[in-house]
Design an enzyme around this catalytic site. Sequence first.
Site, PDB file in Angstrom:
ATOM      1  N   GLU A  41      -8.705   4.032   0.197  1.00 42.89           N
ATOM      2  CA  GLU A  41      -7.323   3.568   0.020  1.00 42.89           C
ATOM      3  C   GLU A  41      -6.431   4.776  -0.251  1.00 42.89           C
ATOM      4  O   GLU A  41      -6.500   5.388  -1.323  1.00 42.89           O
ATOM      5  CB  GLU A  41      -7.238   2.589  -1.158  1.00 42.89           C
ATOM      6  CG  GLU A  41      -5.817   2.124  -1.444  1.00 42.89           C
ATOM      7  CD  GLU A  41      -5.670   1.390  -2.777  1.00 42.89           C
ATOM      8  OE1 GLU A  41      -4.575   1.419  -3.344  1.00 42.89           O
ATOM      9  OE2 GLU A  41      -6.662   0.789  -3.250  1.00 42.89           O
ATOM     10  N   ARG A  45       2.060   7.440  -2.045  1.00 44.96           N
ATOM     11  CA  ARG A  45       2.824   8.001  -3.162  1.00 44.96           C
ATOM     12  C   ARG A  45       3.290   9.414  -2.881  1.00 44.96           C
ATOM     13  O   ARG A  45       3.982  10.010  -3.691  1.00 44.96           O
ATOM     14  CB  ARG A  45       1.969   8.012  -4.435  1.00 44.96           C
ATOM     15  CG  ARG A  45       1.604   6.627  -4.933  1.00 44.96           C
ATOM     16  CD  ARG A  45       0.777   6.715  -6.196  1.00 44.96           C
ATOM     17  NE  ARG A  45       0.110   5.435  -6.464  1.00 44.96           N
ATOM     18  CZ  ARG A  45      -0.663   5.218  -7.501  1.00 44.96           C
ATOM     19  NH1 ARG A  45      -0.883   6.182  -8.368  1.00 44.96           N
ATOM     20  NH2 ARG A  45      -1.234   4.046  -7.677  1.00 44.96           N
ATOM     21  N   THR A  68      -0.358   1.188  -2.342  1.00 44.95           N
ATOM     22  CA  THR A  68       1.027   1.306  -2.839  1.00 44.95           C
ATOM     23  C   THR A  68       2.034   0.932  -1.750  1.00 44.95           C
ATOM     24  O   THR A  68       3.092   1.562  -1.630  1.00 44.95           O
ATOM     25  CB  THR A  68       1.321   2.725  -3.409  1.00 44.95           C
ATOM     26  OG1 THR A  68       0.155   3.229  -4.052  1.00 44.95           O
ATOM     27  CG2 THR A  68       2.437   2.662  -4.449  1.00 44.95           C
ATOM     28  N   LYS A 128      -5.993  -7.802  -5.759  1.00 44.99           N
ATOM     29  CA  LYS A 128      -6.221  -6.654  -6.628  1.00 44.99           C
ATOM     30  C   LYS A 128      -5.676  -7.036  -7.999  1.00 44.99           C
ATOM     31  O   LYS A 128      -4.546  -7.504  -8.100  1.00 44.99           O
ATOM     32  CB  LYS A 128      -5.463  -5.463  -6.037  1.00 44.99           C
ATOM     33  CG  LYS A 128      -5.247  -4.306  -6.965  1.00 44.99           C
ATOM     34  CD  LYS A 128      -4.711  -3.134  -6.157  1.00 44.99           C
ATOM     35  CE  LYS A 128      -3.511  -2.515  -6.820  1.00 44.99           C
ATOM     36  NZ  LYS A 128      -3.221  -1.182  -6.300  1.00 44.99           N
TER      37      LYS A 128
END
Length: 204
Positions: A41, A45, A68, A128
Site C-alpha cells: 500500500e 502522502r 490515503t 480498514k
Amino acid sequence: MTAIADIMQTAPVIPVIVVDEVEHAVPLARALVAGGLPVLEVTLRTPAALDAIRAMKQVDGAIVGAGTVTNQQELAAAIDAGSEFIVSPGLTEPLGKAAIREGIPFLPGIANAGDIMRGLDLGLTHFKFFPAMAAGGLPALKALAAPFGQCRFCPTGGITLENAPEWLAFDPVLCVGGSWVAPRGAVDEAEVEKVARQAAALGN
C-alpha cells in the site's frame, strides 16, 4: 477481478509505505515481496507516490495499491498509475460509489458503527479500522465487529510486530496494516526482507 477479500488474505501484514524518493520504490518492493509481503500500500502522502506505484508494478509478484486516497480525483490518479486496490482513511459516499463504479478492490477506513453502516449501504463488507490504536484498540474493534458479523477488517495505525499477533488472533481481522515493515528513506534490502519475513510469519 481480484476481490479485496482475496488481497487481504494474501499475507498477514500489508506494508503501509511512504516513498519520498522514487528510486527507493523498486528496492523496497523487491525486499518486501522477497520477505513474503507482496501486497504493498503506497500512501499518496508524497509527490513521489504515483511514480512509486508505477515503478513497484514492475517488481515480479508485487500487488501494488494506493493508500490515503481521499477523493475521486486521487482515485482516478491512483488507477491511472496502475493501482490494483485502493485504501482510504475514511469513507464518503462519493468516493465509495466512484470506487465501486471503477470496479477496483476498495478498503475504506472506518472508526465507528455509522461508518460501517454507510459502507454496508454501498455493498461493502471489508474495512480498514483506522486509526486502530487511537480509536480504542482491539477492545473497540471487538465491540464494533459484534453487530456486524458479515464484516472483515484490516486494523491500521499503531500496529507493531509485538501487538499484531493479538489483532490477527481476532477472527474478523484478515490482516493488519503496518508501517514498521517499510521504513522511510534509503532501503537496506537485506534488513527489510528480514523484517518482512518476521511479519509474514505472523500468519502461521
